[in-house]
Write a protein that holds these residues in place. Sequence first.
Motif, PDB file in Angstrom:
ATOM      1  N   VAL A   1       0.844  -1.188   0.000  1.00 22.73           N
ATOM      2  CA  VAL A   1       0.000   0.000   0.000  1.00 22.73           C
ATOM      3  C   VAL A   1       0.881   1.241   0.000  1.00 22.73           C
ATOM      4  O   VAL A   1       1.786   1.373   0.826  1.00 22.73           O
ATOM      5  CB  VAL A   1      -0.937   0.010   1.229  1.00 22.73           C
ATOM      6  CG1 VAL A   1      -1.719   1.327   1.288  1.00 22.73           C
ATOM      7  CG2 VAL A   1      -1.893  -1.169   1.168  1.00 22.73           C
ATOM      8  N   LEU A   2       0.621   2.136  -0.955  1.00 20.16           N
ATOM      9  CA  LEU A   2       1.302   3.426  -0.991  1.00 20.16           C
ATOM     10  C   LEU A   2       0.574   4.403  -0.081  1.00 20.16           C
ATOM     11  O   LEU A   2      -0.664   4.434  -0.056  1.00 20.16           O
ATOM     12  CB  LEU A   2       1.308   3.990  -2.410  1.00 20.16           C
ATOM     13  CG  LEU A   2       2.215   3.347  -3.451  1.00 20.16           C
ATOM     14  CD1 LEU A   2       2.006   4.031  -4.801  1.00 20.16           C
ATOM     15  CD2 LEU A   2       3.676   3.440  -3.033  1.00 20.16           C
ATOM     16  N   ARG A   3       1.343   5.201   0.640  1.00 19.89           N
ATOM     17  CA  ARG A   3       0.747   6.164   1.567  1.00 19.89           C
ATOM     18  C   ARG A   3       1.344   7.553   1.371  1.00 19.89           C
ATOM     19  O   ARG A   3       2.536   7.681   1.067  1.00 19.89           O
ATOM     20  CB  ARG A   3       0.962   5.717   3.017  1.00 19.89           C
ATOM     21  CG  ARG A   3       0.309   4.371   3.324  1.00 19.89           C
ATOM     22  CD  ARG A   3       0.539   3.931   4.762  1.00 19.89           C
ATOM     23  NE  ARG A   3      -0.001   2.595   5.002  1.00 19.89           N
ATOM     24  CZ  ARG A   3      -1.257   2.336   5.323  1.00 19.89           C
ATOM     25  NH1 ARG A   3      -2.106   3.349   5.482  1.00 19.89           N
ATOM     26  NH2 ARG A   3      -1.668   1.095   5.494  1.00 19.89           N
TER      27      ARG A   3
ATOM     28  N   GLY B   1       0.808   9.183   5.716  1.00 20.27           N
ATOM     29  CA  GLY B   1       0.131   8.150   6.462  1.00 20.27           C
ATOM     30  C   GLY B   1      -1.194   7.698   5.897  1.00 20.27           C
ATOM     31  O   GLY B   1      -1.780   6.717   6.371  1.00 20.27           O
ATOM     32  N   ARG B   2      -1.680   8.382   4.885  1.00 21.55           N
ATOM     33  CA  ARG B   2      -2.988   8.076   4.313  1.00 21.55           C
ATOM     34  C   ARG B   2      -2.831   7.136   3.116  1.00 21.55           C
ATOM     35  O   ARG B   2      -2.050   7.418   2.199  1.00 21.55           O
ATOM     36  CB  ARG B   2      -3.654   9.374   3.865  1.00 21.55           C
ATOM     37  CG  ARG B   2      -5.097   9.231   3.411  1.00 21.55           C
ATOM     38  CD  ARG B   2      -5.688  10.574   3.052  1.00 21.55           C
ATOM     39  NE  ARG B   2      -5.550  11.547   4.134  1.00 21.55           N
ATOM     40  CZ  ARG B   2      -6.011  12.789   4.071  1.00 21.55           C
ATOM     41  NH1 ARG B   2      -6.646  13.208   2.983  1.00 21.55           N
ATOM     42  NH2 ARG B   2      -5.845  13.609   5.085  1.00 21.55           N
ATOM     43  N   PRO B   3      -3.547   6.016   3.051  1.00 19.34           N
ATOM     44  CA  PRO B   3      -3.423   5.106   1.905  1.00 19.34           C
ATOM     45  C   PRO B   3      -3.998   5.741   0.639  1.00 19.34           C
ATOM     46  O   PRO B   3      -5.104   6.279   0.649  1.00 19.34           O
ATOM     47  CB  PRO B   3      -4.234   3.876   2.329  1.00 19.34           C
ATOM     48  CG  PRO B   3      -5.189   4.374   3.358  1.00 19.34           C
ATOM     49  CD  PRO B   3      -4.490   5.498   4.067  1.00 19.34           C
ATOM     50  N   VAL B   4      -3.230   5.679  -0.456  1.00 21.44           N
ATOM     51  CA  VAL B   4      -3.677   6.280  -1.718  1.00 21.44           C
ATOM     52  C   VAL B   4      -3.576   5.304  -2.892  1.00 21.44           C
ATOM     53  O   VAL B   4      -4.020   5.623  -3.997  1.00 21.44           O
ATOM     54  CB  VAL B   4      -2.872   7.554  -2.045  1.00 21.44           C
ATOM     55  CG1 VAL B   4      -3.182   8.674  -1.056  1.00 21.44           C
ATOM     56  CG2 VAL B   4      -1.368   7.260  -2.084  1.00 21.44           C
TER      57      VAL B   4
ATOM     58  N   ARG C   1      -2.798   0.797  -4.006  1.00 21.57           N
ATOM     59  CA  ARG C   1      -2.282  -0.553  -3.756  1.00 21.57           C
ATOM     60  C   ARG C   1      -1.553  -1.042  -4.995  1.00 21.57           C
ATOM     61  O   ARG C   1      -2.089  -0.981  -6.102  1.00 21.57           O
ATOM     62  CB  ARG C   1      -3.416  -1.518  -3.403  1.00 21.57           C
ATOM     63  CG  ARG C   1      -2.925  -2.963  -3.156  1.00 21.57           C
ATOM     64  CD  ARG C   1      -4.090  -3.882  -2.811  1.00 21.57           C
ATOM     65  NE  ARG C   1      -4.654  -3.548  -1.506  1.00 21.57           N
ATOM     66  CZ  ARG C   1      -4.208  -4.032  -0.350  1.00 21.57           C
ATOM     67  NH1 ARG C   1      -3.176  -4.870  -0.333  1.00 21.57           N
ATOM     68  NH2 ARG C   1      -4.774  -3.688   0.789  1.00 21.57           N
TER      69      ARG C   1
ATOM     70  N   LEU D   1      -6.957  12.004  -2.171  1.00 23.91           N
ATOM     71  CA  LEU D   1      -6.772  12.109  -0.723  1.00 23.91           C
ATOM     72  C   LEU D   1      -8.102  12.003   0.022  1.00 23.91           C
ATOM     73  O   LEU D   1      -8.144  11.568   1.175  1.00 23.91           O
ATOM     74  CB  LEU D   1      -6.067  13.416  -0.377  1.00 23.91           C
ATOM     75  CG  LEU D   1      -4.602  13.505  -0.810  1.00 23.91           C
ATOM     76  CD1 LEU D   1      -4.035  14.897  -0.520  1.00 23.91           C
ATOM     77  CD2 LEU D   1      -3.762  12.432  -0.139  1.00 23.91           C
TER      78      LEU D   1
ATOM     79  N   ALA E   1       6.921   3.063   2.573  1.00 23.41           N
ATOM     80  CA  ALA E   1       5.513   3.456   2.570  1.00 23.41           C
ATOM     81  C   ALA E   1       5.180   4.386   1.407  1.00 23.41           C
ATOM     82  O   ALA E   1       4.058   4.374   0.890  1.00 23.41           O
ATOM     83  CB  ALA E   1       5.148   4.122   3.892  1.00 23.41           C
ATOM     84  N   ASP E   2       6.146   5.217   0.981  1.00 23.36           N
ATOM     85  CA  ASP E   2       5.860   6.186  -0.068  1.00 23.36           C
ATOM     86  C   ASP E   2       6.281   5.706  -1.452  1.00 23.36           C
ATOM     87  O   ASP E   2       6.181   6.460  -2.424  1.00 23.36           O
ATOM     88  CB  ASP E   2       6.539   7.522   0.236  1.00 23.36           C
ATOM     89  CG  ASP E   2       8.062   7.447   0.155  1.00 23.36           C
ATOM     90  OD1 ASP E   2       8.608   6.331   0.224  1.00 23.36           O
ATOM     91  OD2 ASP E   2       8.702   8.505   0.014  1.00 23.36           O
TER      92      ASP E   2
ATOM     93  N   TRP F   1      -2.016  14.951  -4.539  1.00 22.32           N
ATOM     94  CA  TRP F   1      -0.728  14.281  -4.381  1.00 22.32           C
ATOM     95  C   TRP F   1      -0.250  13.841  -5.759  1.00 22.32           C
ATOM     96  O   TRP F   1      -0.988  13.939  -6.749  1.00 22.32           O
ATOM     97  CB  TRP F   1      -0.841  13.090  -3.432  1.00 22.32           C
ATOM     98  CG  TRP F   1      -1.706  11.958  -3.898  1.00 22.32           C
ATOM     99  CD1 TRP F   1      -3.072  11.881  -3.846  1.00 22.32           C
ATOM    100  CD2 TRP F   1      -1.268  10.725  -4.490  1.00 22.32           C
ATOM    101  NE1 TRP F   1      -3.516  10.688  -4.363  1.00 22.32           N
ATOM    102  CE2 TRP F   1      -2.439   9.949  -4.766  1.00 22.32           C
ATOM    103  CE3 TRP F   1      -0.030  10.178  -4.796  1.00 22.32           C
ATOM    104  CZ2 TRP F   1      -2.371   8.685  -5.349  1.00 22.32           C
ATOM    105  CZ3 TRP F   1       0.039   8.922  -5.365  1.00 22.32           C
ATOM    106  CH2 TRP F   1      -1.115   8.188  -5.637  1.00 22.32           C
TER     107      TRP F   1
END
Length: 281
Positions: A8-10, A13-16, A18, A41, A103-104, A136
């Motif tokens: 999961v890309l974030r 901290g917010r998932p944006v 997969r 977002l 994560a990013d 984003w």
Amino acid sequence: MTGNDSMVLRVAGRPVGRYVTRPELPARLSPRPYLHPVTTLAGTAVTELSPADHTHHLGVGVAVPDVEGFNFWGGRTYVRDQGPTELDNHGAQRHTAYHRREADGFTEELRWVAAPGELLRERRTVTATALTDGAWALDLAFALTNVSGRPLSVGSPATNGRPGAAYGGFFWRARKEDAAPGVFTEAADGTDAVHGHTADWVALAGSAWTLVFAAATEATRRDPWFVRTEEYPGVGSSLAYDARLPVPPGKTVERRVVTVVADGRLDRREAAALAAKAVSA
């Protein structure tokens, strides 16, 4: 992070998004890693996976319909003087390793394999970056190296005789809604004025979301855009627009597209500003 087969890309901290690394797909779909769902977002999905109109459209990724006659796009193959034809010529992109996985984003290695064996080796880098409270950027860069030991070339239905169908390379299958999305660049409006032309960026504006695709390198800016809005919403960057792209043994083709994923419908000024910010981020 998730298991070995997806991540999961974030953004902050917010998932944006997969990323599915090893999808279980039939050979006819040219199995390959893909991003889906990708969301704004605010959580609005802006991709589709295997929709009924084109089951081989797999969210966001890299897909090429003709690598020396082998289909890494999925579905039928366009044959000159014959049209779309079912052929047993599908290849697959096989994930071999992550060189970076955070994560990013990530950097991975892929093998493009067909009946003769490995044709191309790819290094793909994907990064998610915050831009504003409502937008984003998804940065996708790929480098395809000919490891077959013989000359290869990349083609498209257009180079095989179907005018206007120069798809192949980066491709984003967008969210389908009741109304077709709007499309514009810095200097043009409408699909007919944008499709098949070069531009620093192309915007696709849906009901409550906008995608701005920015060509982030000189080589990418030379590739015309492939744009569809009526039959289905999708945008890609054409590796083989009016002629096959030769890839000699050991040589590498590199491209990079940075996509702004924004809530709301952006106007031309807003799209241009975010595209510039995304490429320089």
